[in-house]
Write a protein that holds these residues in place. Structure first.
Motif, PDB file in Angstrom:
ATOM      1  N   VAL A  71       0.842  -1.077   0.151  1.00  0.00           N
ATOM      2  CA  VAL A  71      -0.027  -0.075   0.165  1.00  0.00           C
ATOM      3  C   VAL A  71       1.121   1.201   0.113  1.00  0.00           C
ATOM      4  CG1 VAL A  71      -2.011  -1.067   1.147  1.00  0.00           C
ATOM      5  CG2 VAL A  71      -0.221  -0.084   2.731  1.00  0.00           C
ATOM      6  N   PRO A  72       0.281   2.419  -0.800  1.00  0.00           N
ATOM      7  CA  PRO A  72      -0.766   2.481  -1.242  1.00  0.00           C
ATOM      8  C   PRO A  72      -1.331   1.596  -2.374  1.00  0.00           C
ATOM      9  CG  PRO A  72       0.299   4.839  -1.019  1.00  0.00           C
ATOM     10  CD  PRO A  72       1.314   3.346  -0.746  1.00  0.00           C
ATOM     11  N   LEU A  73      -2.431   1.239  -2.675  1.00  0.00           N
ATOM     12  CA  LEU A  73      -2.710   0.427  -3.791  1.00  0.00           C
ATOM     13  C   LEU A  73      -2.407   1.231  -5.295  1.00  0.00           C
ATOM     14  CD1 LEU A  73      -6.132  -0.959  -2.493  1.00  0.00           C
ATOM     15  CD2 LEU A  73      -4.057  -2.249  -2.233  1.00  0.00           C
ATOM     16  N   PRO A  74      -1.985   0.089  -6.232  1.00  0.00           N
ATOM     17  CA  PRO A  74      -1.822   0.912  -7.508  1.00  0.00           C
ATOM     18  C   PRO A  74      -3.113   1.242  -8.174  1.00  0.00           C
ATOM     19  CG  PRO A  74      -1.403  -1.546  -7.553  1.00  0.00           C
ATOM     20  CD  PRO A  74      -1.859  -1.214  -5.946  1.00  0.00           C
ATOM     21  N   LEU A  75      -2.707   2.102  -8.997  1.00  0.00           N
ATOM     22  CA  LEU A  75      -3.909   2.854  -9.978  1.00  0.00           C
ATOM     23  C   LEU A  75      -3.909   2.022 -11.255  1.00  0.00           C
ATOM     24  CD1 LEU A  75      -3.756   6.559  -9.077  1.00  0.00           C
ATOM     25  CD2 LEU A  75      -5.208   4.640  -8.118  1.00  0.00           C
ATOM     26  N   SER A  76      -2.915   1.286 -11.528  1.00  0.00           N
ATOM     27  CA  SER A  76      -2.866   0.260 -12.678  1.00  0.00           C
ATOM     28  C   SER A  76      -2.240  -0.762 -12.580  1.00  0.00           C
ATOM     29  CB  SER A  76      -2.093   1.303 -14.040  1.00  0.00           C
ATOM     30  OG  SER A  76      -1.840   0.696 -15.216  1.00  0.00           O
ATOM     31  N   THR A  77      -2.459  -1.767 -12.860  1.00  0.00           N
ATOM     32  CA  THR A  77      -1.841  -3.102 -12.971  1.00  0.00           C
ATOM     33  C   THR A  77      -2.140  -4.108 -13.950  1.00  0.00           C
ATOM     34  OG1 THR A  77      -2.096  -3.147 -10.428  1.00  0.00           O
ATOM     35  CG2 THR A  77      -1.531  -5.430 -11.382  1.00  0.00           C
ATOM     36  N   SER A  78      -0.849  -4.538 -14.579  1.00  0.00           N
ATOM     37  CA  SER A  78      -0.938  -5.313 -15.862  1.00  0.00           C
ATOM     38  C   SER A  78      -1.673  -4.762 -16.996  1.00  0.00           C
ATOM     39  CB  SER A  78      -1.676  -6.704 -15.575  1.00  0.00           C
ATOM     40  OG  SER A  78      -0.895  -7.469 -14.676  1.00  0.00           O
ATOM     41  N   GLY A  79      -1.696  -3.468 -17.109  1.00  0.00           N
ATOM     42  CA  GLY A  79      -2.073  -2.577 -18.197  1.00  0.00           C
ATOM     43  C   GLY A  79      -3.429  -2.287 -17.603  1.00  0.00           C
ATOM     44  N   VAL A  80      -4.416  -2.634 -16.752  1.00  0.00           N
ATOM     45  CA  VAL A  80      -5.542  -2.600 -16.242  1.00  0.00           C
ATOM     46  C   VAL A  80      -5.772  -1.133 -15.395  1.00  0.00           C
ATOM     47  CG1 VAL A  80      -7.632  -3.464 -15.139  1.00  0.00           C
ATOM     48  CG2 VAL A  80      -6.146  -4.943 -16.508  1.00  0.00           C
ATOM     49  N   ALA A  81      -6.725  -0.514 -15.672  1.00  0.00           N
ATOM     50  CA  ALA A  81      -7.084   0.875 -14.789  1.00  0.00           C
ATOM     51  C   ALA A  81      -8.386   0.884 -14.807  1.00  0.00           C
ATOM     52  CB  ALA A  81      -6.520   2.146 -15.477  1.00  0.00           C
ATOM     53  N   VAL A  82      -8.997   1.324 -13.670  1.00  0.00           N
ATOM     54  CA  VAL A  82     -10.572   1.532 -13.326  1.00  0.00           C
ATOM     55  C   VAL A  82     -10.684   2.806 -13.079  1.00  0.00           C
ATOM     56  CG1 VAL A  82     -12.353   0.779 -12.101  1.00  0.00           C
ATOM     57  CG2 VAL A  82     -10.612  -0.859 -12.751  1.00  0.00           C
ATOM     58  N   LEU A  83     -11.926   3.321 -13.354  1.00  0.00           N
ATOM     59  CA  LEU A  83     -12.381   4.753 -13.010  1.00  0.00           C
ATOM     60  C   LEU A  83     -13.774   4.728 -12.574  1.00  0.00           C
ATOM     61  CD1 LEU A  83     -11.119   6.881 -16.203  1.00  0.00           C
ATOM     62  CD2 LEU A  83     -10.168   6.758 -14.124  1.00  0.00           C
ATOM     63  N   PHE A 206     -14.434  -0.927  19.845  1.00  0.00           N
ATOM     64  CA  PHE A 206     -13.462  -0.320  18.948  1.00  0.00           C
ATOM     65  C   PHE A 206     -14.196  -0.504  17.671  1.00  0.00           C
ATOM     66  CE2 PHE A 206     -10.520  -0.671  15.364  1.00  0.00           C
ATOM     67  CZ  PHE A 206      -9.535   0.652  15.388  1.00  0.00           C
ATOM     68  N   ARG A 207     -13.917   0.558  16.634  1.00  0.00           N
ATOM     69  CA  ARG A 207     -14.389   0.664  15.322  1.00  0.00           C
ATOM     70  C   ARG A 207     -13.450   1.472  14.377  1.00  0.00           C
ATOM     71  NH1 ARG A 207     -18.723   4.428  13.776  1.00  0.00           N
ATOM     72  NH2 ARG A 207     -19.065   5.961  15.550  1.00  0.00           N
ATOM     73  N   GLY A 208     -12.826   1.201  13.588  1.00  0.00           N
ATOM     74  CA  GLY A 208     -12.056   1.830  12.732  1.00  0.00           C
ATOM     75  C   GLY A 208     -11.130   1.189  11.717  1.00  0.00           C
ATOM     76  N   ILE A 209     -10.440   2.025  10.777  1.00  0.00           N
ATOM     77  CA  ILE A 209      -9.476   1.129   9.942  1.00  0.00           C
ATOM     78  C   ILE A 209      -8.443   0.796  10.366  1.00  0.00           C
ATOM     79  CG2 ILE A 209      -8.483   1.452   7.665  1.00  0.00           C
ATOM     80  CD1 ILE A 209     -10.753   3.459   6.722  1.00  0.00           C
ATOM     81  N   PRO A 210      -7.872  -0.465  10.507  1.00  0.00           N
ATOM     82  CA  PRO A 210      -6.709  -0.717  11.097  1.00  0.00           C
ATOM     83  C   PRO A 210      -5.445  -0.579  10.446  1.00  0.00           C
ATOM     84  CG  PRO A 210      -7.843  -2.676  10.489  1.00  0.00           C
ATOM     85  CD  PRO A 210      -8.662  -1.657  10.011  1.00  0.00           C
ATOM     86  N   TRP A 211      -4.469  -0.481  10.942  1.00  0.00           N
ATOM     87  CA  TRP A 211      -3.200  -0.297  10.175  1.00  0.00           C
ATOM     88  C   TRP A 211      -3.024  -1.305   9.026  1.00  0.00           C
ATOM     89  CZ3 TRP A 211      -3.084  -1.285  15.644  1.00  0.00           C
ATOM     90  CH2 TRP A 211      -3.179  -0.328  16.419  1.00  0.00           C
ATOM     91  N   ALA A 212      -2.471  -0.965   8.015  1.00  0.00           N
ATOM     92  CA  ALA A 212      -1.933  -1.560   6.764  1.00  0.00           C
ATOM     93  C   ALA A 212      -3.375  -2.211   5.988  1.00  0.00           C
ATOM     94  CB  ALA A 212      -1.336  -2.683   7.356  1.00  0.00           C
ATOM     95  N   VAL A 214      -6.966  -1.433   3.785  1.00  0.00           N
ATOM     96  CA  VAL A 214      -7.615  -0.298   2.749  1.00  0.00           C
ATOM     97  C   VAL A 214      -9.005  -0.530   2.713  1.00  0.00           C
ATOM     98  CG1 VAL A 214      -7.509   0.399   0.523  1.00  0.00           C
ATOM     99  CG2 VAL A 214      -5.242   0.006   1.536  1.00  0.00           C
ATOM    100  N   GLY A 215      -9.955   0.208   3.024  1.00  0.00           N
ATOM    101  CA  GLY A 215     -11.135   0.099   2.757  1.00  0.00           C
ATOM    102  C   GLY A 215     -12.086  -0.827   3.590  1.00  0.00           C
ATOM    103  N   VAL A 216     -11.342  -1.286   4.612  1.00  0.00           N
ATOM    104  CA  VAL A 216     -11.802  -2.396   5.600  1.00  0.00           C
ATOM    105  C   VAL A 216     -11.858  -1.716   7.045  1.00  0.00           C
ATOM    106  CG1 VAL A 216     -11.374  -4.733   6.544  1.00  0.00           C
ATOM    107  CG2 VAL A 216     -11.114  -4.049   4.302  1.00  0.00           C
ATOM    108  N   THR A 217     -13.071  -1.787   7.625  1.00  0.00           N
ATOM    109  CA  THR A 217     -13.195  -1.290   8.956  1.00  0.00           C
ATOM    110  C   THR A 217     -13.423  -2.586   9.863  1.00  0.00           C
ATOM    111  OG1 THR A 217     -14.412   0.553   8.317  1.00  0.00           O
ATOM    112  CG2 THR A 217     -14.875  -0.219  10.578  1.00  0.00           C
ATOM    113  N   GLN A 218     -12.586  -2.531  11.047  1.00  0.00           N
ATOM    114  CA  GLN A 218     -12.398  -3.489  12.059  1.00  0.00           C
ATOM    115  C   GLN A 218     -13.488  -3.221  13.275  1.00  0.00           C
ATOM    116  OE1 GLN A 218      -8.505  -4.879  13.686  1.00  0.00           O
ATOM    117  NE2 GLN A 218      -9.578  -5.224  15.693  1.00  0.00           N
ATOM    118  N   ILE A 219     -14.188  -4.027  13.751  1.00  0.00           N
ATOM    119  CA  ILE A 219     -15.000  -3.893  14.777  1.00  0.00           C
ATOM    120  C   ILE A 219     -15.074  -4.959  15.923  1.00  0.00           C
ATOM    121  CG2 ILE A 219     -17.573  -3.558  15.559  1.00  0.00           C
ATOM    122  CD1 ILE A 219     -18.059  -2.835  12.716  1.00  0.00           C
ATOM    123  N   ASN A 220     -14.604  -4.465  17.131  1.00  0.00           N
ATOM    124  CA  ASN A 220     -14.466  -5.033  18.450  1.00  0.00           C
ATOM    125  C   ASN A 220     -15.700  -5.043  19.040  1.00  0.00           C
ATOM    126  OD1 ASN A 220     -11.966  -5.264  17.168  1.00  0.00           O
ATOM    127  ND2 ASN A 220     -11.010  -5.308  19.077  1.00  0.00           N
TER     128      ASN A 220
END
Length: 252
Positions: A71-83, A206-212, A214-220
């Motif tokens: 991370v950060p995640l790539p914006l292009s991989t194997s010639g693929v990009a998404v908008l 606890f609720r929040g995005i943990p270290w490392a 992306v786009g995933v929330t941990q809930i305890n």
């Protein structure tokens, strides 16, 4: 060639299948990608929110299979990009039959978004609805919570969702909180969040995005007293929007 079934997986926990029709392309050319469906990357339901994981199913979506290695995640991989609405969507995973991407936080809630997949110059698009929240719980193939599928009354458990929507402090698309971020400073869903187990409200510790991540929330949460033994439903509600239930087996 002909019809076939693609089984999609994310993080070795959730899966779904779609049927596609594969046709031959011209020699030496890249066939135009085709989208057969989109889904929440955890629940595989038709529910989407800014910042969440979007799974895209189809054919000719990528020339190769590759996962993001950092991370950060790539914006292009194997010639693929998404908008999404013209904004670059970070890529978790690309394969000919499936893409996992992050819906940019800039996507407008309660509106129609346009997804554009570019596979080495060949482009296809599809529309989908974006809501302010669209919680989906990560489960195993049997629909049980991961990583904790069994717990006792009073036990503290942790699980993960995507689709919590806007967070504070804000975090860039494709980025994860740094390992040096204090627990109290991790990005947290802006909208009210509740958890029920067997219909009983559970205390969220606890609720929040943990270290490392992306786009995933941990809930305890703590498993409430009085929950009967056996398989029980777990539901997360964010901003008044309830997730599809996951299950946890209660032992007393």
């Amino acid at each position: 060639l002909g019809p076939g079934t693609i089984t999609a997986t994310y993080n070795n926990t959730s899966s779904a299948s779609v049927t596609v029709s594969v046709t031959a392309s011209g020699s030496g050319s890249i066939a135009k990608p085709a989208i057969t469906g989109v889904a929440n990357g955890a629940s595989f339901k038709q529910s989407f929110a800014p910042g969440s994981i979007l799974s895209v199913f189809g054919s000719q979506l990528s020339p190769a299979t590759q996962s993001a290695s950092s991370v950060p995640l790539p914006l292009s991989t194997s010639g693929v990009a998404v908008l999404v609405n013209g904004i670059a969507a970070p890529l978790y995973y690309v394969a000919p039959g499936q893409l996992n991407v992050q819906i940019p936080y800039e996507a407008t809630a309660n509106s129609t978004a346009v997804l554009s997949v570019n596979n080495n110059g060949q482009v296809t698009t599809q529309s989908f609805q974006v809501a302010a929240a669209a919680p989906g719980i990560f489960t195993n193939s049997a629909g049980a919570l991961v990583p904790t599928a069994t717990a006792a009354v009073g036990q503290e458990i942790a699980f993960y969702i995507t689709g919590a929507g806007a967070v504070l402090p804000a975090i860039p698309d494709g980025a994860a909180p740094a390992a040096s971020t204090a627990l109290a400073d991790l990005p947290m869903p802006v909208q009210p969040t509740t958890v029920t187990i067997a219909g009983t409200a559970a205390t969220i510790d606890f609720r929040g995005i943990p270290w490392a991540l992306v786009g995933v929330t941990q809930i305890n949460v703590q498993v409430p007293n009085g929950i009967p033994a056996g398989a029980q439903p777990v539901v997360v509600t964010v901003g008044g929007v309830a997730s599809a239930p996951a299950t946890i087996t209660i032992t007393n």
